[in-house]
Scaffold this motif. Structure first.
Motif, PDB file in Angstrom:
ATOM      1  N   ASP A  26      33.268  42.073  45.388  1.00 26.89           N
ATOM      2  CA  ASP A  26      33.349  42.087  44.022  1.00 26.89           C
ATOM      3  C   ASP A  26      35.229  42.088  43.444  1.00 26.89           C
ATOM      4  O   ASP A  26      35.377  42.798  42.642  1.00 26.89           O
ATOM      5  N   SER A  27      35.537  41.489  44.206  1.00 32.73           N
ATOM      6  CA  SER A  27      37.304  41.288  44.227  1.00 32.73           C
ATOM      7  C   SER A  27      37.600  39.937  44.321  1.00 32.73           C
ATOM      8  O   SER A  27      37.102  39.039  45.016  1.00 32.73           O
ATOM      9  N   LEU A  28      38.638  39.505  43.702  1.00 26.39           N
ATOM     10  CA  LEU A  28      39.471  38.330  43.725  1.00 26.39           C
ATOM     11  C   LEU A  28      41.130  38.619  43.547  1.00 26.39           C
ATOM     12  O   LEU A  28      41.483  39.616  42.987  1.00 26.39           O
ATOM     13  N   THR A  29      41.664  38.017  44.510  1.00 22.69           N
ATOM     14  CA  THR A  29      43.310  37.920  44.647  1.00 22.69           C
ATOM     15  C   THR A  29      43.648  36.948  43.922  1.00 22.69           C
ATOM     16  O   THR A  29      43.529  35.793  44.246  1.00 22.69           O
ATOM     17  N   LEU A  30      44.597  36.972  42.836  1.00 22.18           N
ATOM     18  CA  LEU A  30      45.579  36.177  42.224  1.00 22.18           C
ATOM     19  C   LEU A  30      46.706  36.130  42.833  1.00 22.18           C
ATOM     20  O   LEU A  30      47.462  37.107  43.307  1.00 22.18           O
ATOM     21  N   ALA A  31      47.439  35.185  42.725  1.00 22.59           N
ATOM     22  CA  ALA A  31      48.777  34.960  42.890  1.00 22.59           C
ATOM     23  C   ALA A  31      49.540  33.912  42.343  1.00 22.59           C
ATOM     24  O   ALA A  31      48.803  32.866  41.845  1.00 22.59           O
ATOM     25  N   TRP A  32      50.730  34.076  41.980  1.00 27.44           N
ATOM     26  CA  TRP A  32      51.245  33.024  40.913  1.00 27.44           C
ATOM     27  C   TRP A  32      52.983  33.005  41.361  1.00 27.44           C
ATOM     28  O   TRP A  32      53.713  33.889  42.004  1.00 27.44           O
ATOM     29  N   ASP A  33      53.643  31.851  41.320  1.00 29.93           N
ATOM     30  CA  ASP A  33      55.263  31.674  41.094  1.00 29.93           C
ATOM     31  C   ASP A  33      55.864  32.356  39.953  1.00 29.93           C
ATOM     32  O   ASP A  33      55.311  31.925  39.095  1.00 29.93           O
ATOM     33  N   PRO A  34      56.909  32.955  40.252  1.00 25.99           N
ATOM     34  CA  PRO A  34      57.610  33.383  39.000  1.00 25.99           C
ATOM     35  C   PRO A  34      58.263  32.355  38.290  1.00 25.99           C
ATOM     36  O   PRO A  34      58.504  31.183  38.926  1.00 25.99           O
ATOM     37  N   PRO A  35      58.550  32.525  37.112  1.00 27.84           N
ATOM     38  CA  PRO A  35      59.194  31.534  36.188  1.00 27.84           C
ATOM     39  C   PRO A  35      60.745  31.521  36.520  1.00 27.84           C
ATOM     40  O   PRO A  35      61.062  32.413  37.454  1.00 27.84           O
ATOM     41  N   SER A  36      61.417  30.444  36.424  1.00 19.62           N
ATOM     42  CA  SER A  36      62.761  30.308  36.881  1.00 19.62           C
ATOM     43  C   SER A  36      63.659  31.147  35.995  1.00 19.62           C
ATOM     44  O   SER A  36      65.001  31.055  36.309  1.00 19.62           O
ATOM     45  N   ASP A  37      63.505  31.685  34.861  1.00 16.18           N
ATOM     46  CA  ASP A  37      64.361  32.480  34.050  1.00 16.18           C
ATOM     47  C   ASP A  37      64.589  33.710  34.611  1.00 16.18           C
ATOM     48  O   ASP A  37      63.979  33.991  35.761  1.00 16.18           O
ATOM     49  N   VAL A  41      60.513  40.613  32.701  1.00 14.07           N
ATOM     50  CA  VAL A  41      60.098  41.907  33.559  1.00 14.07           C
ATOM     51  C   VAL A  41      58.747  42.273  33.704  1.00 14.07           C
ATOM     52  O   VAL A  41      58.658  43.455  34.337  1.00 14.07           O
ATOM     53  N   GLY A  42      57.736  41.485  33.726  1.00 16.16           N
ATOM     54  CA  GLY A  42      56.411  41.840  33.754  1.00 16.16           C
ATOM     55  C   GLY A  42      55.557  40.671  33.588  1.00 16.16           C
ATOM     56  O   GLY A  42      55.968  39.505  32.895  1.00 16.16           O
ATOM     57  N   TYR A  43      54.316  40.892  33.920  1.00 19.19           N
ATOM     58  CA  TYR A  43      53.286  39.870  33.776  1.00 19.19           C
ATOM     59  C   TYR A  43      51.938  40.639  33.180  1.00 19.19           C
ATOM     60  O   TYR A  43      51.725  41.881  33.597  1.00 19.19           O
ATOM     61  N   LEU A  62      56.044  43.881  37.413  1.00 20.92           N
ATOM     62  CA  LEU A  62      56.841  42.743  37.961  1.00 20.92           C
ATOM     63  C   LEU A  62      56.268  42.563  39.466  1.00 20.92           C
ATOM     64  O   LEU A  62      56.923  42.535  40.305  1.00 20.92           O
ATOM     65  N   VAL A  63      55.093  41.996  39.631  1.00 20.33           N
ATOM     66  CA  VAL A  63      54.624  41.383  40.821  1.00 20.33           C
ATOM     67  C   VAL A  63      54.202  40.027  40.643  1.00 20.33           C
ATOM     68  O   VAL A  63      53.847  39.776  39.420  1.00 20.33           O
ATOM     69  N   THR A  64      53.945  39.169  41.716  1.00 23.71           N
ATOM     70  CA  THR A  64      53.288  38.060  41.644  1.00 23.71           C
ATOM     71  C   THR A  64      52.117  37.823  42.278  1.00 23.71           C
ATOM     72  O   THR A  64      51.803  36.884  42.608  1.00 23.71           O
ATOM     73  N   THR A  65      51.296  38.885  42.657  1.00 27.24           N
ATOM     74  CA  THR A  65      49.986  38.941  43.378  1.00 27.24           C
ATOM     75  C   THR A  65      49.432  40.409  42.978  1.00 27.24           C
ATOM     76  O   THR A  65      49.897  41.278  42.756  1.00 27.24           O
ATOM     77  N   ARG A  66      48.056  40.147  42.523  1.00 29.54           N
ATOM     78  CA  ARG A  66      47.359  41.064  42.082  1.00 29.54           C
ATOM     79  C   ARG A  66      45.746  41.283  42.676  1.00 29.54           C
ATOM     80  O   ARG A  66      45.278  39.865  42.397  1.00 29.54           O
ATOM     81  N   PHE A  78      37.506  33.360  34.768  1.00 23.75           N
ATOM     82  CA  PHE A  78      38.568  32.774  34.407  1.00 23.75           C
ATOM     83  C   PHE A  78      39.840  33.478  34.067  1.00 23.75           C
ATOM     84  O   PHE A  78      39.672  34.184  33.236  1.00 23.75           O
ATOM     85  N   PHE A  79      41.042  33.005  34.759  1.00 26.40           N
ATOM     86  CA  PHE A  79      42.195  33.596  34.775  1.00 26.40           C
ATOM     87  C   PHE A  79      43.236  32.920  34.148  1.00 26.40           C
ATOM     88  O   PHE A  79      43.498  31.575  34.405  1.00 26.40           O
ATOM     89  N   ALA A  80      44.221  33.542  33.382  1.00 26.23           N
ATOM     90  CA  ALA A  80      45.363  33.175  33.045  1.00 26.23           C
ATOM     91  C   ALA A  80      46.500  34.255  33.089  1.00 26.23           C
ATOM     92  O   ALA A  80      46.163  35.336  32.962  1.00 26.23           O
ATOM     93  N   VAL A  81      47.854  33.878  33.208  1.00 24.36           N
ATOM     94  CA  VAL A  81      48.829  34.862  33.254  1.00 24.36           C
ATOM     95  C   VAL A  81      49.796  34.631  32.108  1.00 24.36           C
ATOM     96  O   VAL A  81      50.279  33.389  31.980  1.00 24.36           O
ATOM     97  N   GLN A  82      50.287  35.729  31.669  1.00 22.51           N
ATOM     98  CA  GLN A  82      51.605  35.403  30.828  1.00 22.51           C
ATOM     99  C   GLN A  82      52.560  36.329  31.246  1.00 22.51           C
ATOM    100  O   GLN A  82      52.624  37.326  31.992  1.00 22.51           O
ATOM    101  N   ALA A  83      54.012  35.820  31.231  1.00 22.50           N
ATOM    102  CA  ALA A  83      55.105  36.651  31.660  1.00 22.50           C
ATOM    103  C   ALA A  83      55.692  37.349  30.093  1.00 22.50           C
ATOM    104  O   ALA A  83      55.537  36.839  28.914  1.00 22.50           O
ATOM    105  N   TYR A  84      56.305  38.520  30.202  1.00 24.90           N
ATOM    106  CA  TYR A  84      56.834  39.042  29.093  1.00 24.90           C
ATOM    107  C   TYR A  84      58.302  39.623  29.514  1.00 24.90           C
ATOM    108  O   TYR A  84      58.629  39.823  30.617  1.00 24.90           O
ATOM    109  N   ASN A  85      59.322  39.781  28.377  1.00 22.02           N
ATOM    110  CA  ASN A  85      60.757  40.270  28.638  1.00 22.02           C
ATOM    111  C   ASN A  85      60.771  41.482  28.219  1.00 22.02           C
ATOM    112  O   ASN A  85      59.602  42.319  27.782  1.00 22.02           O
TER     113      ASN A  85
END
Length: 395
Positions: A26-37, A41-43, A62-66, A78-85
């Motif tokens: 009952d789990s899924l692991t997500l991973a993403w590349d950080p933006p170049s800016d 400070v978090g996702y 501020l992690v890139t896998t969860r 269905f998944f999507a990710v947002q960065a925030y400052n």
């Protein structure tokens, strides 16, 4: 063969979401590349059971896998990710990916399995690289392909299920590309495959202009760029490519793939002497004549100043999701003003500049997993060699 057109490749480098197969029922692991800016400070992970409709928002810091738990078996999410400052301003959503909770995974949990072998790459006229490799044994969840313009560095990356991919590299012109592949299996990425190099200069070169001087084609890319530095004095030298050259153009960046420091037009000579502040610089050249520009030559790194030696006695302690690291400063050599912590995570390499000479670091809310961690000491000239690695296991 899987095709990744230009917009997808850029997205995968700056803000792509890569979906791994389920870690358990009952789990899924997500991973993403950080933006170049440098302002992120978090996702926030957003997901739901319908495409484009997200009923859950999860601030993961501020992690890139969860790992996402408490999902319903047999349900597609269905998944999507947002960065925030720091002002809590959010980026646009990443591209959407989906996964089936309870689907077939990469085998029983455990350490990484075998990595890819027999990686081959070739470049086609038009600006694409075909990459293929022998599938890893067992049932891998997928592969991470890394492409850079300097050995060991990554500018483009993508996550694929098949043992082949085509990269569109038209917005990253260079004389050579360095390619590595990692297998994702048992909930982690393996070490990279042996690096392979493909050279754009392997394509047929333009013929020399006729004797009457009329224009036929742009020159070939500069070859064999090399550089050295003594204190702040820098010397660059290179060789001509095919055809006549009226001007060389030098671009300098603060790291591989960046062009943020300088663009300078030179004469037709093949060396340059000057001075630069202490630091590490990414340098590349192109040749120009009346017919146009060449491809960019192979990028190289020039270190101005003396970097510190390797830290010693790296150790780790884990309490719940709190990871504490400590180490000893290099003995002798150049002074240390900062440290770079590097880890192999489920989404690939991760690096964090502490911007401090302190020899300890703590990370809270670390996602479960196994991490291979090293530390490098740095100053204004750059970062030195890594410490001996330690393996950090967060239950």
């Amino acid at each position: 063969m899987r095709l990744f057109p230009l917009p997808s490749i850029v997205l995968s480098v700056l803000f792509a979401l890569a979906l791994a197969s389920p870690v358990h029922a009952d789990s899924l692991t997500l991973a993403w590349d950080p933006p170049s800016d440098t302002t992120t400070v978090g996702y926030i992970i957003r997901y739901g059971t319908e495409a484009g409709k997200y009923t859950v928002s999860l601030d993961v810091g501020l992690v890139t896998t969860r790992q996402i738990d408490e999902l319903t078996d047999g349900t597609t999410y269905f998944f999507a990710v947002q960065a925030y400052n720091s002002n809590r301003d959010r980026s646009a959503l990443s591209s959407e990916v989906s996964g089936l909770a309870g689907g077939s995974g990469g085998g029983p949990e455990g350490g990484p399995g075998a990595g890819p072998t027999s990686v081959v790459a070739s470049i086609r006229d038009g600006g694409v690289i075909d990459i293929a490799w022998l599938p890893a044994p067992g049932t891998p969840a997928g592969y991470r392909v890394e492409v850079g313009t300097v050995s060991g560095h990554t500018v483009y990356s993508a996550y694929v299920a098949d043992a082949a991919i085509t990269f569109d590299i038209r917005d990253l012109p260079a004389a050579a590309y360095f390619i590595r592949v990692r297998t994702f299996t048992n909930g982690a990425f393996t070490a990279p495959s042996e690096e392979v190099t493909v050279a754009a200069t392997d394509l047929p070169v333009a013929p020399l202009p006729p004797a009457d001087g009329s224009c036929v084609a742009p020159p070939g890319a500069p070859r064999h760029l090399r550089g050295s530095a003594l204190d702040t004095n820098v010397h660059l030298a290179w060789q001509h490519g095919a055809g006549p050259v009226t001007t060389y153009v030098l671009e300098v960046g603060s790291s591989p793939g960046l062009r943020d420091l300088m663009m300078l037009a030179l004469g037709p000579g093949t060396e340059l002497r000057g001075s630069a502040a202490h630091g590490t610089y990414a340098v590349r050249l192109a040749a120009v004549n009346d017919c146009g520009w060449s491809l960019w030559g192979t990028e190289m790194l020039v270190v101005v100043g003396t970097v510190p030696g390797a830290p010693a006695s790296l150790s780790q302690d884990v309490t719940g999701t709190l990871v504490n690291l400590s180490w000893s400063a290099p003995t002798g050599g150049a002074p240390v003003t900062r440290y770079l912590i590097e880890a192999m995570t489920a989404s690939g390499p991760f690096a964090y500049d502490t911007a401090s000479p302190a020899t300890a670091f703590s990370h809270m809310n670390t996602p479960p997993g196994s991490y291979v961690v090293t530390v490098r000491a740095g100053n204004t000239a750059g970062f030195g060699p890594p410490s001996a690695p330690v393996t950090v296991v967060v239950p």
